[in-house]
Design a protein around this motif. Structure first.
Motif, PDB file in Angstrom:
ATOM      1  N   UNK A  48       0.838  -1.194   0.000  1.00  0.00           N
ATOM      2  CA  UNK A  48       0.000   0.000   0.000  1.00  0.00           C
ATOM      3  C   UNK A  48       0.871   1.241   0.000  1.00  0.00           C
ATOM      4  N   UNK A  49       0.525   2.229  -0.801  1.00  0.00           N
ATOM      5  CA  UNK A  49       1.341   3.438  -0.836  1.00  0.00           C
ATOM      6  C   UNK A  49       0.566   4.689  -0.491  1.00  0.00           C
ATOM      7  N   UNK A  50      -0.727   4.611  -0.477  1.00  0.00           N
ATOM      8  CA  UNK A  50      -1.514   5.812  -0.182  1.00  0.00           C
ATOM      9  C   UNK A  50      -1.401   6.183   1.282  1.00  0.00           C
ATOM     10  N   UNK A  51      -1.451   7.456   1.576  1.00  0.00           N
ATOM     11  CA  UNK A  51      -1.331   7.874   2.966  1.00  0.00           C
ATOM     12  C   UNK A  51      -2.423   7.304   3.864  1.00  0.00           C
ATOM     13  N   UNK A  52      -3.592   7.090   3.304  1.00  0.00           N
ATOM     14  CA  UNK A  52      -4.668   6.578   4.154  1.00  0.00           C
ATOM     15  C   UNK A  52      -4.341   5.182   4.672  1.00  0.00           C
ATOM     16  N   UNK A  53      -3.729   4.373   3.803  1.00  0.00           N
ATOM     17  CA  UNK A  53      -3.415   3.012   4.209  1.00  0.00           C
ATOM     18  C   UNK A  53      -2.097   2.931   4.978  1.00  0.00           C
ATOM     19  N   UNK A  54      -1.374   4.036   4.955  1.00  0.00           N
ATOM     20  CA  UNK A  54      -0.019   3.971   5.475  1.00  0.00           C
ATOM     21  C   UNK A  54       0.043   3.893   6.990  1.00  0.00           C
TER      22      UNK A  54
ATOM     23  N   UNK B  75      -0.326   9.034  12.040  1.00  0.00           N
ATOM     24  CA  UNK B  75       0.065   9.295  10.651  1.00  0.00           C
ATOM     25  C   UNK B  75       1.088  10.414  10.571  1.00  0.00           C
ATOM     26  N   UNK B  76       0.873  11.428  11.380  1.00  0.00           N
ATOM     27  CA  UNK B  76       1.817  12.560  11.367  1.00  0.00           C
ATOM     28  C   UNK B  76       3.188  12.108  11.864  1.00  0.00           C
TER      29      UNK B  76
ATOM     30  N   UNK C 277       2.654  17.378   6.368  1.00  0.00           N
ATOM     31  CA  UNK C 277       1.244  17.375   5.964  1.00  0.00           C
ATOM     32  C   UNK C 277       1.074  16.601   4.655  1.00  0.00           C
ATOM     33  N   UNK C 278       1.946  16.885   3.703  1.00  0.00           N
ATOM     34  CA  UNK C 278       1.840  16.214   2.409  1.00  0.00           C
ATOM     35  C   UNK C 278       2.054  14.709   2.549  1.00  0.00           C
ATOM     36  N   UNK C 279       3.061  14.336   3.309  1.00  0.00           N
ATOM     37  CA  UNK C 279       3.382  12.921   3.448  1.00  0.00           C
ATOM     38  C   UNK C 279       2.298  12.161   4.204  1.00  0.00           C
TER      39      UNK C 279
ATOM     40  N   UNK D 255      -2.741  20.466   6.279  1.00  0.00           N
ATOM     41  CA  UNK D 255      -1.675  21.244   6.892  1.00  0.00           C
ATOM     42  C   UNK D 255      -2.156  22.150   8.023  1.00  0.00           C
ATOM     43  N   UNK D 256      -3.375  22.644   7.925  1.00  0.00           N
ATOM     44  CA  UNK D 256      -3.845  23.490   9.035  1.00  0.00           C
ATOM     45  C   UNK D 256      -3.989  22.665  10.324  1.00  0.00           C
TER      46      UNK D 256
END
Lengths: 251, 251
Positions: A17-23, A85-86, A108-110, A115-116
Motif C-alpha cells: 500500500x502506498x496511499x497515505x490513508x493506508x499507510x 500518521x503525522x 502534511x503532504x506525506x 496542513x492546518x
C-alpha cells in the motif's frame, strides 16, 4: 532500553500500500524508540513481523509506508490516528532527507493530514520532533533480566548498538535532529532520562544502594560516544566491554 | 586533552581592531582545540591573556576579531598566515551562526583572503572544517601528571567539561558541525583518536598492560554524553565521578 529501537512487532506483512490513508509506516519512531518486550498480546508471535523485516522487504526502508494496519489496532480514534500518521511521516521524512526535509508542509503532504491541522496541533518542526519522542516514551519498555548485572548491562548495550547501527537508523536521525532543534534536544534528554529511570532496576536488584544512573551511564555512554558522536565502526565486543566498565562501577 | 579547549595564551589585550588584516580571532579553533600546556615561551605569563578573558572583554565573544598579534608570532610566512586567517574566520563564523553560516564565500569575506584562494586551497565547508581539526591536532598538548591515575583522569575530564561548557564553545560548535559534514565527522574522530593516543601515558604509567583506550573512554565518554549529546547541566562532581569509573576500569 537505552535504545531507540526497532523491535515493535506489527500485525501483518507489507501489502505494498502506498496511499497515505493506508499507510502506517510501522510507527517508525514509536517502534524505533522502544523495545517492545511487553508487546501487546493481541499480536501473536506467529503473525508479528519485526519492523526491520518490513524495512528489508520494502527495500526503501522506512521511507515508504510499510503496512496497512487494521483499524482495530489503533486505539484512540480519529485524533490518535491523525497523530500516528503525522509521526510516521516525521520518521520517514527524517530517515529520507534528514532534518532539512522535515517541514510542517512536508509532514502534511506525506501524512495526508491537512496542513492546518498539523500547524494547529504541532506548530513547528521542534514540536513534531518532541511529539515523536513523547510517543516513544509512551511505549512500554522492559529492562532485561538475564540473572546478572553484567548480562543485563550487556543486553541493554546490545540494544543501543543495534539501534545506532541499523540502516537507516531513526535513533541516529533523532540524535542528529537534536543538534538542530532545541525542542528536540529537550525531548531527547527527557526520553533517555525516562529510560534510565526504568532501567535503574537492573542495578538496584544487583547492587542495592549503588548509584544506578552513574552505573548505567558508565555502561551506555561509551556506546553513544563511539557510535553516535565519533561514528566509529561497531566492534563485536563493544556492548560487553563497556557493560563490564559499568558493572565495575558499582564497587 | 580530550578537550577542544580555550587556554591558549595570546600576547596582548584587545585593541578594538576590526579590519580583517588586523584580525587574529585568538586562533579560536586552534586555541580552542588544544591545551597549551607547553605554550611557546615567547608569550610571557605576565602579558598572556587567556582567550576567554579576551572574549569576556570584547563582549561579542569570539565573533569579533580579538587582538592584533605581532607578525613575528606567526611562523611560516604568507601561506601559513593565510591559513591562520581562514581558520580564524571558520571559527568565528561557526560560533556566530553555526554550520549554516559557514560558506566558503563567508569565510573569504570574513578572513579578507580572496575567495579564489579559499576555493583553491579548501574547496568546501567540509575541507575547511577538516583543516580546522588538523590545525588543532598540530597544537602541542601535554597530558596531566598529577601523581595518580584518578587525578590525571579527573584533570582531563575537567578540561573537557570546560571546553564543552564555555560560552561560546568552539568544541560544541565543531561537534554540531560534525553532524552536518562527513568530512568534519572524520576529522573529529581523527582529532580525538590522536588525543587518546597521547593521553594513553596516564593509564600506562599507572597500570601497565591495561587497555588505555578503554579506560580513557570509560572516563571521558560520559562527559561527552551528558554535556554534548544530552546537553545536561554540568554538575561540580561530574569530572571526578566518571574519572573514578575510568580508574575502576583498569582493575
Amino acid at each position: 532500553m537505552c535504545s531507540i529501537n526497532h523491535m515493535e512487532p506489527i500485525p501483518q506483512a507489507p501489502t505494498g500500500a502506498t496511499g497515505p490513508e493506508a499507510a502506517s509506516p510501522a510507527t517508525a519512531i514509536q517502534g524505533a524508540t522502544s523495545q517492545q518486550a511487553t508487546a501487546p498480546a493481541t499480536n501473536s508471535p506467529e503473525t508479528a513481523v519485526p519492523e526491520t523485516a518490513v524495512r528489508e522487504t520494502t527495500g526503501a526502508a522506512a521511507t515508504r509506508p510499510a503496512a496497512a494496519r487494521p483499524a482495530a489496532a489503533r486505539p484512540g480514534g480519529r485524533t490518535a490516528r491523525t497523530r500516528e500518521r503525522v509521526l510516521d511521516a516525521v520518521a520517514s521524512l527524517l530517515l529520507e532527507g534528514g532534518f532539512d526535509a522535515l517541514t510542517v508542509d512536508a509532514v502534511a503532504a506525506r501524512s495526508g493530514v491537512h496542513r492546518t491541522t498539523v500547524y494547529r496541533r504541532w506548530r513547528d518542526t521542534g514540536a513534531l520532533l518532541a511529539a515523536s519522542f513523547d510517543a516513544a516514551r509512551e511505549q512500554p519498555w522492559q529492562p532485561p533480566d538475564t540473572g546478572s548485572l553484567l548480562g543485563d548491562l550487556t543486553e541493554i548495550n546490545r540494544q543501543i548498538v543495534a539501534a545506532l547501527t541499523e540502516e537507516p537508523s531513526i535513533t541516529r536521525a533523532l540524535i542528529t535532529a537534536s543538534f538542530r532543534s532545541p525542542a528536540a534536544a529537550d525531548a531527547l534528554r527527557g526520553f533517555w532520562s525516562d529510560r534510565f529511570t526504568t532501567a535503574a532496576v537492573v542495578v538496584e536488584r544487583a547492587a542495592p544502594g549503588a548509584d544506578a544512573r552513574t552505573v548505567l551511564i558508565a555502561s551506555c555512554a561509551p556506546i553513544f560516544y563511539e557510535l553516535a558522536l565519533m561514528r566509529s565502526p561497531a566492534t563485536d565486543d563493544l556492548a560487553e566491554r563497556y557493560a563490564r566498565v559499568g558493572a565495575a562501577a558499582v564497587t
